[in-house]
Design a protein around this motif. Sequence first.
Motif, PDB file in Angstrom:
ATOM      1  N   UNK A  25       0.822  -1.211   0.000  1.00  0.00           N
ATOM      2  CA  UNK A  25       0.000   0.000   0.000  1.00  0.00           C
ATOM      3  C   UNK A  25       0.855   1.259   0.000  1.00  0.00           C
ATOM      4  N   UNK A  26       0.189   2.362  -0.163  1.00  0.00           N
ATOM      5  CA  UNK A  26       0.857   3.653  -0.067  1.00  0.00           C
ATOM      6  C   UNK A  26       1.386   3.806   1.355  1.00  0.00           C
ATOM      7  N   UNK A  27       2.561   4.406   1.483  1.00  0.00           N
ATOM      8  CA  UNK A  27       3.168   4.581   2.793  1.00  0.00           C
ATOM      9  C   UNK A  27       2.206   5.295   3.736  1.00  0.00           C
ATOM     10  N   UNK A  28       2.018   4.703   4.924  1.00  0.00           N
ATOM     11  CA  UNK A  28       1.121   5.298   5.902  1.00  0.00           C
ATOM     12  C   UNK A  28      -0.299   4.755   5.850  1.00  0.00           C
ATOM     13  N   UNK A  29      -0.624   4.051   4.793  1.00  0.00           N
ATOM     14  CA  UNK A  29      -1.957   3.449   4.697  1.00  0.00           C
ATOM     15  C   UNK A  29      -1.984   2.135   5.457  1.00  0.00           C
ATOM     16  N   UNK A  30      -3.058   1.918   6.203  1.00  0.00           N
ATOM     17  CA  UNK A  30      -3.155   0.724   7.041  1.00  0.00           C
ATOM     18  C   UNK A  30      -4.244  -0.243   6.579  1.00  0.00           C
ATOM     19  N   UNK A  31      -5.021   0.174   5.592  1.00  0.00           N
ATOM     20  CA  UNK A  31      -6.105  -0.685   5.124  1.00  0.00           C
ATOM     21  C   UNK A  31      -5.839  -1.142   3.698  1.00  0.00           C
ATOM     22  N   UNK A  32      -6.025  -2.426   3.468  1.00  0.00           N
ATOM     23  CA  UNK A  32      -5.870  -2.992   2.120  1.00  0.00           C
ATOM     24  C   UNK A  32      -7.089  -3.848   1.812  1.00  0.00           C
ATOM     25  N   UNK A  74       0.206  -6.639   2.027  1.00  0.00           N
ATOM     26  CA  UNK A  74      -0.770  -7.727   2.080  1.00  0.00           C
ATOM     27  C   UNK A  74      -0.478  -8.743   0.987  1.00  0.00           C
ATOM     28  N   UNK A  75      -0.804  -9.956   1.265  1.00  0.00           N
ATOM     29  CA  UNK A  75      -0.721 -11.029   0.275  1.00  0.00           C
ATOM     30  C   UNK A  75      -2.046 -11.740   0.200  1.00  0.00           C
ATOM     31  N   UNK A  76      -2.363 -12.214  -0.993  1.00  0.00           N
ATOM     32  CA  UNK A  76      -3.498 -13.119  -1.114  1.00  0.00           C
ATOM     33  C   UNK A  76      -3.016 -14.400  -1.781  1.00  0.00           C
ATOM     34  N   UNK A  77      -3.594 -15.490  -1.364  1.00  0.00           N
ATOM     35  CA  UNK A  77      -3.195 -16.804  -1.845  1.00  0.00           C
ATOM     36  C   UNK A  77      -4.412 -17.522  -2.402  1.00  0.00           C
ATOM     37  N   UNK A  78      -4.221 -18.152  -3.532  1.00  0.00           N
ATOM     38  CA  UNK A  78      -5.276 -18.996  -4.085  1.00  0.00           C
ATOM     39  C   UNK A  78      -4.694 -20.396  -4.249  1.00  0.00           C
ATOM     40  N   UNK A  79      -5.300 -21.358  -3.602  1.00  0.00           N
ATOM     41  CA  UNK A  79      -4.804 -22.731  -3.708  1.00  0.00           C
ATOM     42  C   UNK A  79      -5.660 -23.509  -4.704  1.00  0.00           C
ATOM     43  N   UNK A  80      -5.122 -24.603  -5.172  1.00  0.00           N
ATOM     44  CA  UNK A  80      -5.830 -25.491  -6.108  1.00  0.00           C
ATOM     45  C   UNK A  80      -6.523 -24.671  -7.199  1.00  0.00           C
ATOM     46  N   UNK A  81      -5.734 -23.999  -7.979  1.00  0.00           N
ATOM     47  CA  UNK A  81      -6.268 -23.086  -8.988  1.00  0.00           C
ATOM     48  C   UNK A  81      -7.212 -23.779  -9.962  1.00  0.00           C
ATOM     49  N   UNK A  82      -8.253 -23.038 -10.332  1.00  0.00           N
ATOM     50  CA  UNK A  82      -9.216 -23.496 -11.334  1.00  0.00           C
ATOM     51  C   UNK A  82      -9.195 -22.517 -12.503  1.00  0.00           C
ATOM     52  N   UNK A  83      -9.667 -22.975 -13.655  1.00  0.00           N
ATOM     53  CA  UNK A  83      -9.677 -22.106 -14.834  1.00  0.00           C
ATOM     54  C   UNK A  83     -10.434 -20.812 -14.553  1.00  0.00           C
ATOM     55  N   UNK A  84     -11.495 -20.914 -13.772  1.00  0.00           N
ATOM     56  CA  UNK A  84     -12.328 -19.745 -13.468  1.00  0.00           C
ATOM     57  C   UNK A  84     -11.657 -18.723 -12.577  1.00  0.00           C
ATOM     58  N   UNK A  85     -10.482 -19.048 -12.061  1.00  0.00           N
ATOM     59  CA  UNK A  85      -9.754 -18.081 -11.233  1.00  0.00           C
ATOM     60  C   UNK A  85      -8.972 -17.092 -12.089  1.00  0.00           C
ATOM     61  N   UNK A  86      -8.940 -17.330 -13.381  1.00  0.00           N
ATOM     62  CA  UNK A  86      -8.278 -16.386 -14.286  1.00  0.00           C
ATOM     63  C   UNK A  86      -8.982 -15.042 -14.184  1.00  0.00           C
ATOM     64  N   UNK A  87      -8.234 -14.019 -13.869  1.00  0.00           N
ATOM     65  CA  UNK A  87      -8.847 -12.721 -13.595  1.00  0.00           C
ATOM     66  C   UNK A  87      -7.763 -11.677 -13.399  1.00  0.00           C
ATOM     67  N   UNK A  88      -8.231 -10.427 -13.317  1.00  0.00           N
ATOM     68  CA  UNK A  88      -7.368  -9.334 -12.867  1.00  0.00           C
ATOM     69  C   UNK A  88      -7.645  -9.153 -11.378  1.00  0.00           C
ATOM     70  N   UNK A  89      -6.612  -9.238 -10.578  1.00  0.00           N
ATOM     71  CA  UNK A  89      -6.755  -9.067  -9.137  1.00  0.00           C
ATOM     72  C   UNK A  89      -6.236  -7.681  -8.764  1.00  0.00           C
ATOM     73  N   UNK A  90      -7.132  -6.889  -8.195  1.00  0.00           N
ATOM     74  CA  UNK A  90      -6.815  -5.517  -7.837  1.00  0.00           C
ATOM     75  C   UNK A  90      -6.750  -5.368  -6.331  1.00  0.00           C
ATOM     76  N   UNK A  91      -5.800  -4.602  -5.861  1.00  0.00           N
ATOM     77  CA  UNK A  91      -5.828  -4.246  -4.455  1.00  0.00           C
ATOM     78  C   UNK A  91      -5.947  -2.736  -4.340  1.00  0.00           C
ATOM     79  N   UNK A  92      -6.521  -2.299  -3.247  1.00  0.00           N
ATOM     80  CA  UNK A  92      -6.714  -0.884  -2.990  1.00  0.00           C
ATOM     81  C   UNK A  92      -6.285  -0.578  -1.569  1.00  0.00           C
ATOM     82  N   UNK A  93      -5.654   0.562  -1.374  1.00  0.00           N
ATOM     83  CA  UNK A  93      -5.248   0.921  -0.022  1.00  0.00           C
ATOM     84  C   UNK A  93      -5.871   2.239   0.389  1.00  0.00           C
TER      85      UNK A  93
END
Lengths: 113, 114
Positions: A25-32, A74-93
């Motif tokens: 996140x941007x420096x000083x931001x605490x929410x993701x 922050x990290x996000x993890x996806x286990x046992x990937x499926x074809x439907x998990x193909x996507x753009x993953x965006x994070x916001x802070x």
Amino acid sequence: KAGVTQTPRYLIKTRGQQVTLSCSPISGHRSVSWYQQTPGQGLQFLFEYFSETQRNKGNFPGRFSGRQFSNSRSEMNVSTLELGDSALYLCASSQMLGAYEQYFGPGTRLTVT
Amino acid sequence: AQTVTQSQPEMSVQEAETVTLSCTYDTSESDYYLFWYKQPPSRQMILVIRQEAYKQQNATENRFSVNFQKAAKSFSLKISDSQLGDAAMYFCAYRVPYGNKLVFGAGTILRVKS
């Protein structure tokens, strides 16, 4: 001030594998917050973290998980990937919960083959 | 559950003219925030304008303004003097005040013709 950074920007994985995406996140931001964007389902909320605690979770299976570190990264993890998990993953802070402004990163494009 | 509906999948506007994008939402909350985000081909989400539900005055940011009708649960975006750089996908989004979760509409593709 540097913006929200996400790594990697592009990723190709095979069905059944797992993947970890990172958001600084941007420096000083605490929410993701994390979002999944697909052509079929649009933008869907995944989870929200504040001060290392998950505050809210979207309607996704348990294969999707996340965490936030003491430096607010922050990290996000996806286990046992499926074809439907193909996507753009965006994070916001943002600075705090309920803040006026949320700043989005450029996203990680995940392709599952 | 809160929902956001954008009924216009695609809109076109001539350069320098005005266009209005529609958005309706459903919520039982009385205090919330509404946003319009722009997503150009680069996929970078950019905040265009926000509106606090407790404010009766419509928000304005340069060429962008909203028409917020709380009773009707309507939140439209007006873009004046449209420019080629305005071409993008526009998302309407809803947020409750006590968290940061955004609920997005399906988006409206805006094309600007020269």
